[in-house]
Design a protein around this motif. Structure first.
Motif, PDB file in Angstrom:
ATOM      1  N   LYS A 196       0.796  -1.231   0.231  1.00  0.00           N
ATOM      2  CA  LYS A 196       0.173   0.180  -0.275  1.00  0.00           C
ATOM      3  C   LYS A 196       1.065   1.073  -0.099  1.00  0.00           C
ATOM      4  CE  LYS A 196      -1.107   0.002   4.878  1.00  0.00           C
ATOM      5  NZ  LYS A 196      -2.141   0.201   5.929  1.00  0.00           N
ATOM      6  N   TYR A 197       1.776   1.160   1.056  1.00  0.00           N
ATOM      7  CA  TYR A 197       2.466   2.349   0.519  1.00  0.00           C
ATOM      8  C   TYR A 197       3.953   2.894  -0.487  1.00  0.00           C
ATOM      9  CZ  TYR A 197       1.887   2.755   5.402  1.00  0.00           C
ATOM     10  OH  TYR A 197       0.810   2.739   6.925  1.00  0.00           O
ATOM     11  N   ALA A 198       3.817   1.071  -1.063  1.00  0.00           N
ATOM     12  CA  ALA A 198       4.755   1.039  -2.235  1.00  0.00           C
ATOM     13  C   ALA A 198       3.351   1.919  -3.612  1.00  0.00           C
ATOM     14  CB  ALA A 198       5.012   0.313  -3.148  1.00  0.00           C
ATOM     15  N   SER A 199       2.210   1.300  -3.672  1.00  0.00           N
ATOM     16  CA  SER A 199       1.433   2.107  -4.432  1.00  0.00           C
ATOM     17  C   SER A 199       1.385   3.829  -4.094  1.00  0.00           C
ATOM     18  CB  SER A 199      -0.004   1.609  -3.966  1.00  0.00           C
ATOM     19  OG  SER A 199       0.273  -0.128  -5.065  1.00  0.00           O
ATOM     20  N   ALA A 200       1.030   4.030  -2.579  1.00  0.00           N
ATOM     21  CA  ALA A 200       1.158   4.927  -2.693  1.00  0.00           C
ATOM     22  C   ALA A 200       2.313   6.325  -3.059  1.00  0.00           C
ATOM     23  CB  ALA A 200       1.033   5.755  -1.394  1.00  0.00           C
ATOM     24  N   ARG A 228       3.627   5.612  -5.994  1.00  0.00           N
ATOM     25  CA  ARG A 228       3.662   5.544  -7.559  1.00  0.00           C
ATOM     26  C   ARG A 228       2.484   6.108  -7.567  1.00  0.00           C
ATOM     27  NH1 ARG A 228       6.392   5.991 -11.203  1.00  0.00           N
ATOM     28  NH2 ARG A 228       7.450   3.359 -10.524  1.00  0.00           N
ATOM     29  N   GLU A 229       1.468   6.918  -6.823  1.00  0.00           N
ATOM     30  CA  GLU A 229       0.758   7.926  -6.695  1.00  0.00           C
ATOM     31  C   GLU A 229       1.349   8.977  -6.763  1.00  0.00           C
ATOM     32  OE1 GLU A 229      -2.867   7.184  -5.133  1.00  0.00           O
ATOM     33  OE2 GLU A 229      -2.843   5.235  -4.434  1.00  0.00           O
ATOM     34  N   LEU A 262      -6.802   9.914  -4.692  1.00  0.00           N
ATOM     35  CA  LEU A 262      -5.164   9.827  -4.105  1.00  0.00           C
ATOM     36  C   LEU A 262      -6.272   8.681  -2.732  1.00  0.00           C
ATOM     37  CD1 LEU A 262      -3.687  12.746  -4.793  1.00  0.00           C
ATOM     38  CD2 LEU A 262      -3.098  10.735  -5.672  1.00  0.00           C
ATOM     39  N   SER A 263      -4.932   7.740  -2.311  1.00  0.00           N
ATOM     40  CA  SER A 263      -5.302   6.905  -1.504  1.00  0.00           C
ATOM     41  C   SER A 263      -4.726   8.644  -0.313  1.00  0.00           C
ATOM     42  CB  SER A 263      -4.128   5.869  -1.523  1.00  0.00           C
ATOM     43  OG  SER A 263      -2.832   6.348  -1.693  1.00  0.00           O
ATOM     44  N   ILE A 293       2.181  13.667   0.303  1.00  0.00           N
ATOM     45  CA  ILE A 293       1.766  14.968  -0.474  1.00  0.00           C
ATOM     46  C   ILE A 293       2.037  16.294   1.009  1.00  0.00           C
ATOM     47  CG2 ILE A 293       0.448  16.321  -1.618  1.00  0.00           C
ATOM     48  CD1 ILE A 293       0.069  13.688  -3.425  1.00  0.00           C
ATOM     49  N   GLY A 294       1.655  15.223   1.561  1.00  0.00           N
ATOM     50  CA  GLY A 294       1.886  16.604   3.648  1.00  0.00           C
ATOM     51  C   GLY A 294       2.609  16.839   3.229  1.00  0.00           C
TER      52      GLY A 294
END
Length: 151
Positions: A5-9, A11-12, A59-60, A67-68
């Motif tokens: 889930k963090y790897a996907s985040a 990538r996003e 976005l997840s 991003i924050g």
């Protein structure tokens, strides 16, 4: 290796940064960008419409947290902007907790809706203390990145 889930985040976030001005992307440290690239998932999960504001993108929550972190560490230029951003995060969390309290308050499950007696206490981080057990997941993620990628 990071969780999927963090790897996907990550990538996003990298895809989101493609729609950001080069000037703003250049403010992000090379080490942090390399960290994102090295740990990002290989597959692209979704396409972005770069004409939409960040709020409207799907976005997840993990990507929003990253991003924050980028905004706080690299795009906030003054201490006042950083304090304002943290105050906004804190206000949003308080409102979210109020909504949860009203929705799942066990004292009022069978009663008609009425005013909540929810009292908000000061945030521990505003007192200068860091209580990791009471931190939200995005705050822990923020602290992790802050410790590993200091300016």
């Amino acid at each position: 290796m990071v969780e999927h889930k963090y790897a996907s985040a990550m990538r996003e976030v990298l895809e989101y940064l493609k729609g950001i001005s080069d000037k703003d992307v250049a403010k992000i440290s090379k080490n942090f960008l390399d960290f994102l690239r090295d740990n990002a998932a290989e597959e692209l999960i979704k396409e972005f419409d770069y004409n939409k504001p960040l709020v409207e993108l799907e976005l997840s929550s993990e990507a929003k947290a990253i991003i924050g972190v980028i905004y706080y560490n690299f795009w906030c230029e003054t201490e006042q902007q950083k304090r304002d951003f943290l105050r906004l995060l804190n206000t949003n969390e308080i409102e979210f907790q109020k909504e949860l309290k009203e929705k799942y308050d066990i004292d009022n499950i069978f009663d008609s809706p009425k005013e909540s007696n929810f009292n908000v206490t000061e945030n521990v981080s505003e007192k200068g203390l860091l209580d990791i057990n009471n931190m939200k997941w995005y705050e822990r993620l923020f602290e992790f990145f802050r410790r590993h990628f200091k300016k």
